[in-house]
Design an enzyme around this catalytic site. Sequence first.
Site, PDB file in Angstrom:
ATOM      1  N   HIS A 583      28.176  44.735  35.359  1.00 13.81           N
ATOM      2  CA  HIS A 583      28.207  44.295  33.973  1.00 13.81           C
ATOM      3  C   HIS A 583      28.855  45.303  33.050  1.00 13.81           C
ATOM      4  O   HIS A 583      29.517  44.955  32.089  1.00 13.81           O
ATOM      5  CB  HIS A 583      26.789  43.982  33.493  1.00 13.81           C
ATOM      6  CG  HIS A 583      26.564  42.518  33.425  1.00 13.81           C
ATOM      7  ND1 HIS A 583      25.334  41.942  33.511  1.00 13.81           N
ATOM      8  CD2 HIS A 583      27.441  41.504  33.288  1.00 13.81           C
ATOM      9  CE1 HIS A 583      25.461  40.629  33.419  1.00 13.81           C
ATOM     10  NE2 HIS A 583      26.727  40.347  33.299  1.00 13.81           N
ATOM     11  N   ARG A 726      41.374  23.691  42.693  1.00 14.29           N
ATOM     12  CA  ARG A 726      40.714  24.038  43.952  1.00 14.29           C
ATOM     13  C   ARG A 726      39.373  23.331  43.985  1.00 14.29           C
ATOM     14  O   ARG A 726      38.613  23.408  43.004  1.00 14.29           O
ATOM     15  CB  ARG A 726      40.533  25.552  44.015  1.00 14.29           C
ATOM     16  CG  ARG A 726      39.791  25.976  45.247  1.00 14.29           C
ATOM     17  CD  ARG A 726      39.815  27.461  45.381  1.00 14.29           C
ATOM     18  NE  ARG A 726      38.895  28.107  44.443  1.00 14.29           N
ATOM     19  CZ  ARG A 726      38.828  29.424  44.280  1.00 14.29           C
ATOM     20  NH1 ARG A 726      39.647  30.208  44.947  1.00 14.29           N
ATOM     21  NH2 ARG A 726      37.963  29.949  43.454  1.00 14.29           N
ATOM     22  N   GLU A 819      43.456  32.083  52.660  1.00 14.36           N
ATOM     23  CA  GLU A 819      42.675  33.285  52.326  1.00 14.36           C
ATOM     24  C   GLU A 819      41.891  33.793  53.512  1.00 14.36           C
ATOM     25  O   GLU A 819      41.211  34.806  53.443  1.00 14.36           O
ATOM     26  CB  GLU A 819      41.774  33.041  51.108  1.00 14.36           C
ATOM     27  CG  GLU A 819      41.052  31.724  51.112  1.00 14.36           C
ATOM     28  CD  GLU A 819      40.341  31.441  49.792  1.00 14.36           C
ATOM     29  OE1 GLU A 819      40.296  32.304  48.918  1.00 14.36           O
ATOM     30  OE2 GLU A 819      39.801  30.331  49.667  1.00 14.36           O
ATOM     31  N   ASP A 843      40.684  37.213  48.811  1.00 19.54           N
ATOM     32  CA  ASP A 843      39.907  37.034  50.036  1.00 19.54           C
ATOM     33  C   ASP A 843      40.721  37.377  51.270  1.00 19.54           C
ATOM     34  O   ASP A 843      40.190  37.911  52.236  1.00 19.54           O
ATOM     35  CB  ASP A 843      39.380  35.600  50.124  1.00 19.54           C
ATOM     36  CG  ASP A 843      38.119  35.442  49.288  1.00 19.54           C
ATOM     37  OD1 ASP A 843      37.242  36.315  49.412  1.00 19.54           O
ATOM     38  OD2 ASP A 843      38.022  34.493  48.501  1.00 19.54           O
TER      39      ASP A 843
END
Length: 954
Positions: A583, A726, A819, A843
């Site tokens: 974060h 996607r 990927e 990926d």
Amino acid sequence: MLALDIQHVRMKQHATDKAQALQCLVDILVEDQLVTPDYIHGLTGREQQSATYLGQGIAIPHGTPQSRQCILKTGIRLAHFPEGVVWDGENKIYLAVVIAAKSDEHLQVLQILTRALINDVADQVKQAQSAEQIIALLQAQPASLALHENLIATQVPALDVEDLIWQATQLLKQQKMVECGFLSGLNLNSMIHLGEGVWSITSNQHVLSPAVSLVKAEQVLSHQQEMLKTLVCIASNEQLDMQRFQRLMDILFDTEQVHTLNQEQDSHQLAQLIGAELIPDWPSRRIVLANAHGLHARPATHLVNMTKKFAGDILVAVDEGAYVSAKSLTKLLAMGCRRGQTLTFIAQPDTDAEAGLEQIIDAVQQGLGEEVEAVDLVSHQHSISDPVVNTLELMPFESHGDTGSCGIAASTGLAFGPAHVVKPREFSYERRGQSFKAENEKLEIALHQVKNSLRQFIAHTESTAIKQIFMAHLEMLDDPDLLQSVQRGLKQGLSAAAAWHDHIEVAATAQAALSDRLLAERAADLRDIGERVLAALCGVADVTEPEQPYILIMHDVGPSDVARLNKDRVAGILTAVGGASAHSAIVARALAIPAVVGAGVAVLNIENHATVLINGDSGEYVVSPEQSQIDHAIAERQRQRELREQAEQHCLEPAITLDQHQVEIAANIGKVGATIQAVADGAEAIGLLRTELVFMSHSSAPDEATQEADYRVVLDALAGRPLVVRTLDVGGDKPLPYLPIEKEENPFLGLRGIRLTLRKPELLRQQLVALLKAADNRPLRIMFPMIGRVEEWRAAKAILDEVRIQHPCENLQVGIMIEVPAAALLAPILAQEVDFFSIGTNDLTQYTLAIDRGHPLLSAEADGLHPSILLLIDQTVRAAHQHGKWVGICGELAADPKAVPVLIGLGVDELSMSSTSIPLVKAQIRGLNYINCQQVAQQALSCDSASAVRSLVE
Ligand code: PEP
Ligand code: MG
């Protein structure tokens, strides 16, 4: 990327002096629309600093950095002056290679030229009659055969012949004589027995420059039932210096010499015996080169001018390479020494040169006439000379930059300022409380205080990302379970502080143990609110910030730490731990604060107020930088701003290379409302709509109508531009609260993407129907994520085909994400069936290199420019194009400036990226040459590492 081209040669030019010649050159550049007429001041300015005479009757005039604003397009032109022009008093030139380069592209031209200039070409340059002759001369490689002491090793421990061959190859590689792939070109069966246990092996595959290495095994080995003591490994190509090679062979075929060769145990004696160059046993000094652009023409000329003053030989070598004369400009340039590499100077004993060594080292340290930023010697020497570090602490395995101080680049930009080191605060409190009532009251007051200040942050912050985080913090504090658990502690007699701390610790530890990385990272949020309430309970004041904009240094920066401090004053963030998806990094990016995270606990020892410079693009940081480094950072920041402004002005124009090759530029989005901005940023399509993120914006699963409405928002805003969608890619690091997946040991290797939706076909069917209905025959491309097997693709396609019967859609293409390495390897088969491929390099990199893409320590090593990934991309593109299909890239790599030329060169048709990157990538492509990109891409495929690819592109 510049290249020598026949079209760019102007023969029969005349000039009575240098000034006229320079004007003639500028006229040529102006005529070809490469520069404005003012570029003449740049050329003359540069000549005043130091003449650009290169040797062999050739000069390379180029502008000063200030004159780059006069450059319209990067390029070079060659002008032949048959009568010659006096260039620097003593030297006359016949050929000027004039360079207009927006950055440092001219260094590549220099490299080509200097290699050619090792040949004696002065007369041929002078007498050249045609452009073809000139280009042939400049591109000619000199005959050579590297054979020196650094290519010889004795007492080599080798288990067998293959081991010995490997060692011989390593020597050639270290000296940059061969590249990756040479070893596999060596055929054990074609080894030649030269006699007396001496064998040779030869290959001409992946040879950069002809060379011979010689290794003597510690133990006698056997090969084909013969003895093997010494291996001569020959790397040969058409530049092989035949005469020298023949002399070597004569020695090796001479029984008597070979007999002696078998006796000698030391590489120096062996080198003498076979006529190799020796490393003279002269006084030496070493220095790390700090010049930003390496030893290029100007500093090299400075060095030559200096060394020439000393009588006696002075030789220099880069790292462990061969020695060349430090008085020869061409040889110095051909060494290609880069910043951070070590130069070893040796000087002839008892001469002027020996006495001059100190001065030479000083001059190199001062930058040889250029301003330099010192290289961090401590870490640099560390990597050279400390082979074993005996510690249990995890040491950085690789340095990611020149300075050696490096973390993970988490938020772009350069920043510097005084260090503000915030260490974990100490809280002291009694474990036992006074009474339930008194302690509960204290707890309520503290919670009230913290909630109030959170509400203030929420009201004041402009960033939605920060608002959301603090709203989540408020919700955590409002959680009745939390209050009840703490109150249970109070009832057991604990003080408010002790009960609060105990509960938060237990909850945060449980959260951190979750296998889902994103959920686990929320433990930091729990600890963050935990500490704020504890501080309120213990009356510990907030840390006061320095007056000037500073670099916030912490173990891990909690979101509220960033927002609580005045953000106009936080110039940058440097943390000891954390990954790019933490974060703190998200907050930093939202606030546009440069950040480097996960830089190791040593950063906490940086003195408060010491100046720190951080680079949020490379992950590097420097403590107490030189003024020149700061000046450079300021200039660089300004340069980046200007580049961005210029690029934004042209962002709606297409991305076409100088030689007219167009690449489609698209945007990746995760929110339907982001389409308008993407189009305004210059997106020609949406190249990736991450529908799982669209799902996440709904608190429960969106039904078909809601989804259809979402997709319509995107298609409407695209106004006829294509949309690549996607299908749901849930799983891995992207859980959907309303689509729970059983806890998995390795979520990235588990039920993810198509693997999940094929097991929930109704979900997939519903999404496909919503998409087809929303399309209204507008250009829709649907792709399936995480395809690893042909069966998965066919099963998904079958569902779509079935849905299409009821919901026909005319302008539809169906493809897959590449990927998973398996899909890339099967691309020749898949390409026959799909309409397109979109390569997800995030990926693909993770799965090819087996590095978790969010790993705090390793993710920086997961570089998509690794040649293994480029080979997979290459294979995918070839397969697609063979079947007339297109290929896009939608991973982060698509916007990486170093990757763009390589990806284009590999033939990728579309690059899709976060829309903020579009203007700059388009601008970059407009300055590229497709043919050159293709050459670079081919070279990249045979590099041995991602860093080698990066330096190649540089
Ligand atoms: C990728 O893997 O490169 C990709 C674009 O998908 P995501 O980052 O959403 O996994
Ligand atoms: Mg992916």
